[in-house]
Design an enzyme around this catalytic site. Sequence first.
Site, PDB file in Angstrom:
ATOM      1  N   ASP A 178       0.825  -1.216   0.000  1.00 13.14           N
ATOM      2  CA  ASP A 178       0.000   0.000   0.000  1.00 13.14           C
ATOM      3  C   ASP A 178       0.854   1.258   0.000  1.00 13.14           C
ATOM      4  OD1 ASP A 178      -1.888  -2.184   1.037  1.00 13.14           O
ATOM      5  OD2 ASP A 178      -3.171  -0.485   0.531  1.00 13.14           O
ATOM      6  N   ASN A 205       1.620  -3.050   4.128  1.00 14.66           N
ATOM      7  CA  ASN A 205       0.670  -3.900   3.393  1.00 14.66           C
ATOM      8  C   ASN A 205      -0.315  -4.474   4.408  1.00 14.66           C
ATOM      9  OD1 ASN A 205      -0.190  -5.081   0.847  1.00 14.66           O
ATOM     10  ND2 ASN A 205       0.488  -7.042   1.661  1.00 14.66           N
ATOM     11  N   LYS A 206      -1.265  -5.227   3.921  1.00 12.48           N
ATOM     12  CA  LYS A 206      -2.341  -5.769   4.754  1.00 12.48           C
ATOM     13  C   LYS A 206      -1.823  -6.403   6.041  1.00 12.48           C
ATOM     14  CE  LYS A 206      -5.832  -5.526   4.223  1.00 12.48           C
ATOM     15  NZ  LYS A 206      -6.555  -4.412   4.850  1.00 12.48           N
TER      16      LYS A 206
END
Length: 335
Positions: free
Chosen positions: A228, A238-239
Amino acid sequence: MNREPLRPVLYDDARDVVRLLDQKRLPAEEAWLELETADQVAAAIKDLTVRGAPAIGVAAAYGLAVEARRGAGEARLRAASETLIHARPTAVNLAWAVRRMGRLLGRGAAALLAEAHAIRDEDEAACRRIGALGAPLVPPRARVLTHCNAGALATAGYGTALGVVRAAVEAGNPISVFADETRPFLQGARLTAWELHRDGIPVTILTDGMAGWLMQRGEIGCVVVGADRIAANGDVANKIGTYALAVLAAHHGLPFYVAAPWSTVDLHTPTGAAIPIEERGGDEVVMLAGQRIAPAGVPARYPAFDVTPAALVTAVITDRGVVRAPFDAGLRALA
Ligand code: MRU
């Protein structure tokens, strides 16, 4: 095998509507929404109807284009830009796309729509380039672990991490994928599994805690995830759950690859510590398919992203090239 390319964010020029594949309803239903205002697009970004860093950037660009095409003036477009930028904080692609559109706000609706189309087209082309650069890094016949959904659904099309997977398969490497389910929104179980299965690429779903055991048994060849935001020093947001995978991959001596278009690289953010991390409501953690799965009155946390230190990243695969440590110099060289 279904080879019709999957493109989750489109614009209908004739009717002036933004068309979004509703990712909340997948895989049960393939429903398309038609949005007519930037506020509707911002709401769709916030509630994860459209999600994935590059896809929300493309959606925001079309949100401004549709607003302009339906008669909004510059002041309204500036207000809409603010609403869109604040819909989600972590993925830098959102602010990047809105700022890129912002340079054209006074130039009329046609210019804005053309720019939004360019952002969409460039993102899909970037994903294909990431695939071409990343595919040779995937070991022959590997079982590739991925987290969340960094696929066609998260981009304009083709995907970043799943772009690498698709390109490896297209190059004749018979790989298969382990998709972490990715609690609580289940992007892996619902979206990654759906889009790979649709394309005939073998995929097996894991719950988020299973990777370590499978790595220990030698069942995983490498990890490929999206991002991201990538800070100037190579730290990767990121997630949530990505960091744990990176630690596990390092422990087991497995390559940990991050695939992302250049629009995800944020050289203005020096390190991961400065990346804003979205905290979503704990209700999203304790509710599953409309049912509460935990005792009422017990709080839940939902940091939606985590930061993986650059030291745990084997390589960042961008459309401009593959970067390895030292990441700060490598990223600067591509800027
Ligand atoms: O909350 P989401 O579903 O928007 O999170 C998405 C991810 O974390 C993806 O891995 C990331 O955006 C990369 S998408 C190519």
